[in-house]
Design an enzyme around this catalytic site. Structure first.
Site, short mmCIF file in Angstrom:
data_model
loop_
_atom_site.label_atom_id
_atom_site.label_comp_id
_atom_site.label_asym_id
_atom_site.label_seq_id
_atom_site.Cartn_x
_atom_site.Cartn_y
_atom_site.Cartn_z
N THR A 241 39.05 -5.87 45.18
CA THR A 241 37.93 -4.93 45.20
C THR A 241 38.27 -3.63 44.49
O THR A 241 37.44 -2.73 44.41
CB THR A 241 37.51 -4.60 46.65
OG1 THR A 241 38.69 -4.31 47.40
CG2 THR A 241 36.78 -5.76 47.27
N THR A 244 44.12 -1.12 44.03
CA THR A 244 45.18 -0.71 43.12
C THR A 244 44.60 0.13 41.99
O THR A 244 45.16 1.15 41.59
CB THR A 244 45.88 -1.96 42.56
OG1 THR A 244 46.27 -2.78 43.66
CG2 THR A 244 47.10 -1.59 41.77
N GLU A 459 20.13 -33.89 45.61
CA GLU A 459 19.96 -32.50 45.19
C GLU A 459 18.50 -32.06 45.27
O GLU A 459 18.20 -30.95 45.71
CB GLU A 459 20.50 -32.28 43.77
CG GLU A 459 21.98 -32.57 43.58
CD GLU A 459 22.88 -31.83 44.56
OE1 GLU A 459 22.47 -30.78 45.09
OE2 GLU A 459 23.99 -32.33 44.83
P1 ADP Z 1 43.03 -4.98 44.75
O1 ADP Z 1 41.95 -4.40 45.61
O2 ADP Z 1 43.37 -6.36 45.21
O3 ADP Z 1 44.18 -4.09 44.57
P2 ADP Z 1 42.75 -4.52 41.96
O4 ADP Z 1 42.57 -3.06 42.00
O5 ADP Z 1 44.09 -4.99 41.57
O6 ADP Z 1 42.34 -5.19 43.33
O7 ADP Z 1 41.65 -5.14 41.00
C1 ADP Z 1 41.92 -6.16 40.09
C2 ADP Z 1 41.06 -6.01 38.84
O8 ADP Z 1 39.70 -6.23 39.14
C3 ADP Z 1 41.12 -4.63 38.26
O9 ADP Z 1 42.18 -4.51 37.37
C4 ADP Z 1 39.78 -4.51 37.57
O10 ADP Z 1 39.80 -5.09 36.28
C5 ADP Z 1 38.88 -5.33 38.42
N1 ADP Z 1 38.17 -4.50 39.41
C6 ADP Z 1 38.27 -4.59 40.75
N2 ADP Z 1 37.48 -3.70 41.34
C7 ADP Z 1 36.87 -3.01 40.38
C8 ADP Z 1 35.92 -1.95 40.39
N3 ADP Z 1 35.47 -1.41 41.53
N4 ADP Z 1 35.50 -1.47 39.20
C9 ADP Z 1 35.95 -1.99 38.05
N5 ADP Z 1 36.83 -3.00 37.98
C10 ADP Z 1 37.29 -3.52 39.12
ZN ZN Z 2 24.36 -31.55 49.11
MG MG Z 3 46.15 -4.63 44.74
#
Ligand code: ADP
Ligand code: ZN
Ligand code: MG
Length: 644
Positions: A241, A244, A459
């Site tokens: 989400t 990081t 389906e």
């Molecule tokens: P986690 O919450 O597991 O740490 P990350 O921050 O590593 O997730 O997210 C992984 C990738 O997903 C990011 O590098 C980005 O490309 C995409 N991503 C996730 N959340 C967002 C967001 N809110 N906006 C834009 N990109 C996102």
């Molecule tokens: Zn079915």
């Molecule tokens: Mg992470």
């Protein structure tokens, strides 16, 4: 995924240790053989003990050296000797030893030592001088050569081994004696290059973090009024989400140094290494203040300490060190600690108390608008047709996290390349959504004509049950092209708008839609196939939630029968009731499913003609759109509800 700042040492042992060990062993062996060589120089010949005694008695031997394991005899200079005074029964032996004694090249004889009471007597009688060797080497040199040197060599080898081990396990420069120390500087990323603009759909989280950024920019503003900055903030939410990403964005916005470590970096095989890493990290962070320390996946060290059998010394020490470092530093200097986890419920309570990670920032799965915004961020990186309707994609991806959406955009771009197109189209995007949900199309799987018919009716059964009920989502697409993730066909439904609540009627209708696949098989072919497995599992899960979580059953009313664990991961349910009640729950669940199945059958029986016509059309076309489906259905003015 994005730990580009990790040390990547290979798993193999560095070759110089093996060389070193080999050399150490060789040198030791060399020293030992040198020592024994010094003890015994000159040419010598082994003879039998009785021969030896005989030679002594015959006066052929000048001196005898008695060693612990042997007797060494030095023969007289080669001069003619008198015959021996004693009688010799072994004449041949005599001849042999005589010949040996005459050999000018030999300068000594030796024989194994046999315990012989008479030995000294014999020697005395023959007038042979005898002695036992005196070690004339310095005993200290001796001790050094035989003990201290080998020990030093082996110690050196093991130090090199340990040192390289500690290096391999994520430490930094690791000099010869710096085993266990880490160099947290390895993890500093001066510029993350990511700003809040790169994070979409997390407005509340951004707002909370904005305050931290503001503090790092002008701490005086806060200190004037006497407000203390929170020491740490914990980012909590499901995987993918953007936790990081948000932490990196904070560093990018604040324009300060960013120390980023993953919780697993602290967890080591050796007790105390993790703790010393924490210490190092904070020491360096203090020197570089203002800065941000980010501990990703903190649950790896922050796991609750109680309720464990055996416990884990290393992790506890690391956690204790972290707790005391967090207490020890002064947040007014501008060090902020961020941490991320998707399992907040297992964290140690001491970590969460005020003064430590006292601020919790929830990073939830994005809503409709959030998903559209995230898609907008990611489509900036690809060439996109202006006709693409991102809102529609967002509607079709309810429940997807940011990482899924980034993945969908990338899949769509890949598909565009495969189709040798210059830009990504709406079709690419919709197909990418399906690839993420159901897997790739498996065009080469040949189903028999009969199977194809069964799947088609199954389906269309789902689609009809959906169209003929009130509380359902419109049908977007029906297909009988198999997918790699196991589906032989499926109905895609799309909501017209996003809902945050679900009513009991909606849930019942959805279970009915799930049951309609099997109902069609039974009505049309009088068959039951394995194709309904997924429908059954979905329906059962939903019915169970109705009973156990949402208080929607007559029997139990609003009693909590289970609770959710790991809400950000698999959302597993844990039963709260005795096994007797458990059996009643099963019965209630069964009743719901049964009722819905009967309803599904009723709907399809009332729509038998529609079912056949649409299924035949689907068999012929393999994939039909929601519009095509509704067109046929419109010819039959049953109690059809308007869908678009
Ligand atoms: P986690 O919450 O597991 O740490 P990350 O921050 O590593 O997730 O997210 C992984 C990738 O997903 C990011 O590098 C980005 O490309 C995409 N991503 C996730 N959340 C967002 C967001 N809110 N906006 C834009 N990109 C996102
Ligand atoms: Zn079915
Ligand atoms: Mg992470």
């Amino acid at each position: 995924m994005n730990d580009k700042n990790k040390n990547n040492m290979g798993p193999k042992m560095p070759p110089n240790i093996l060389y070193y060990l080999a050399v150490a062993i060789l040198v030791t062996m060399l020293i030992n053989s040198l020592l024994s060589f010094m003890n015994s120089s000159g040419t010598s010949k082994e003879i039998k003990y009785n021969e030896f005694i005989q030679m002594v008695q015959e006066g052929k031997i000048d001196t005898v050296e008695i060693q612990s394991d042997r007797l060494i005899g030095y023969p007289k200079a080669a001069e003619p000797t008198e015959p021996a005074p004693t009688q010799d029964p072994l004449a041949s032996m005599f001849d042999q030893s005589k010949a040996a004694a005459a050999d000018p090249k030999l300068d000594k004889f030796y024989t194994g030592y046999i315990y012989d009471e008479k030995l000294l007597e014999t020697l005395n009688a023959s007038g042979v001088a005898y002695s036992t060797p005196v070690n004339d080497r310095n005993p200290i040199v001796d001790l050094f050569l035989t003990w201290i040197l080998p020990i030093l060599l082996i110690y050196g080898a093991s130090m090199i081994l340990l040192n390289s081990l500690s290096k391999r396990m994520g430490g930094g420069k690791g000099g010869f004696m710096s085993f266990g120390q880490s160099n947290a500087k390895v993890y500093v990323e001066k510029k993350t290059g990511i700003t809040f603009d790169d994070v979409a759909g997390q407005e509340e989280a951004k707002e909370s973090l904005m305050e931290i950024v503001d503090f790092l920019h002008n701490p005086e503003k806060y200190m004037d009024i006497g407000a203390k900055q929170p020491k740490g903030a914990l980012l909590v939410g499901p995987p993918g989400t953007g936790k990081t990403l948000l932490a990196k964005a904070v560093a990018g916005e604040a324009n300060v140094a960013f120390f980023s470590l993953s919780g697993s970096d602290f967890v080591e095989m050796f007790v105390g290494v993790g703790a010393s890493r924490v210490r190092d990290l904070f020491k360096q962070a203090n020197q570089m203040a203002p800065c941000i320390i980010f501990i990703d996946e903190i649950d790896a060290i922050g796991k609750s300490r109680d309720g464990q059998i055996g416990g884990n010394d290393e992790r506890e020490q690391t956690l204790n060190q972290l707790l005391s470092e967090m207490d020890g530093f002064d947040s007014s200097k501008g060090v902020v600690i961020l941490a991320a986890t998707n399992r907040p419920e297992i964290l140690d309570r001491a970590l969460l108390r005020p003064g430590r990670f006292d601020r919790r920032i929830i990073v939830e799965r994005p809503d409709l608008k959030g998903r559209e915004d995230i898609l907008k961020v990611h489509v900036k990186k690809v060439k996109m047709s202006t006709k693409v309707d991102l809102k529609k994609i967002a509607l079709a991806t309810s429940g997807a996290a940011g990482a899924d959406l980034a993945n969908i955009v990338n899949e769509a771009a890949l598909r565009a390349v495969r189709m040798s197109r210059m830009e990504v189209s709406q079709e690419d995007m919709m197909e990418a959504v399906e690839v993420i949900v159901a897997g790739k199309e498996k065009k080469d799987r040949i189903m028999t004509e009969k199977e194809k018919r069964i799947v088609a009716f199954h389906e269309v059964g789902h689609a009809l049950a959906s169209a003929r009920q009130k509380n359902t989502q419109p049908v977007q697409k029906i297909t009988i092209v198999p997918r790699t993730m196991g589906a032989l066909g499926y109905v895609m439904q799309m909501p017209e708008e996003e809902h945050y609540l679900m009513t009991k009627d909606e849930m019942l209708d959805e279970i009915t839609v799930n049951m309609a696949g099997r109902a069609a098989e039974e009505i049309v072919f009088s068959l039951q196939t394995t194709g309904a497995a997924n429908d059954i599992s979905n329906a059962t899960k939903m019915a169970r939630n109705m009973v156990a979580l949402y208080g929607m059953s007559d029997k139990f009313g609003m009693m909590a029968l289970s609770s959710i664990e790991n809400q950000y991961l698999d959302g597993r349910q844990v039963s709260q009731v005795s096994s007797v009640t458990e059996a009643d729950i099963d019965k209630a669940v069964n009743e719901i499913i049964d009722g819905c199945y009967k309803k599904a059958k009723g709907i399809l029986e009332a729509n038998r003609t529609e079912l056949a016509e649409i299924a035949e059309f689907l068999i012929q076309k393999e994939t039909i759109t929601g519009e095509e489906f509704m067109e046929i259905l419109a010819k039959y003015p049953n109690e059809a509800k308007p869908l678009f």
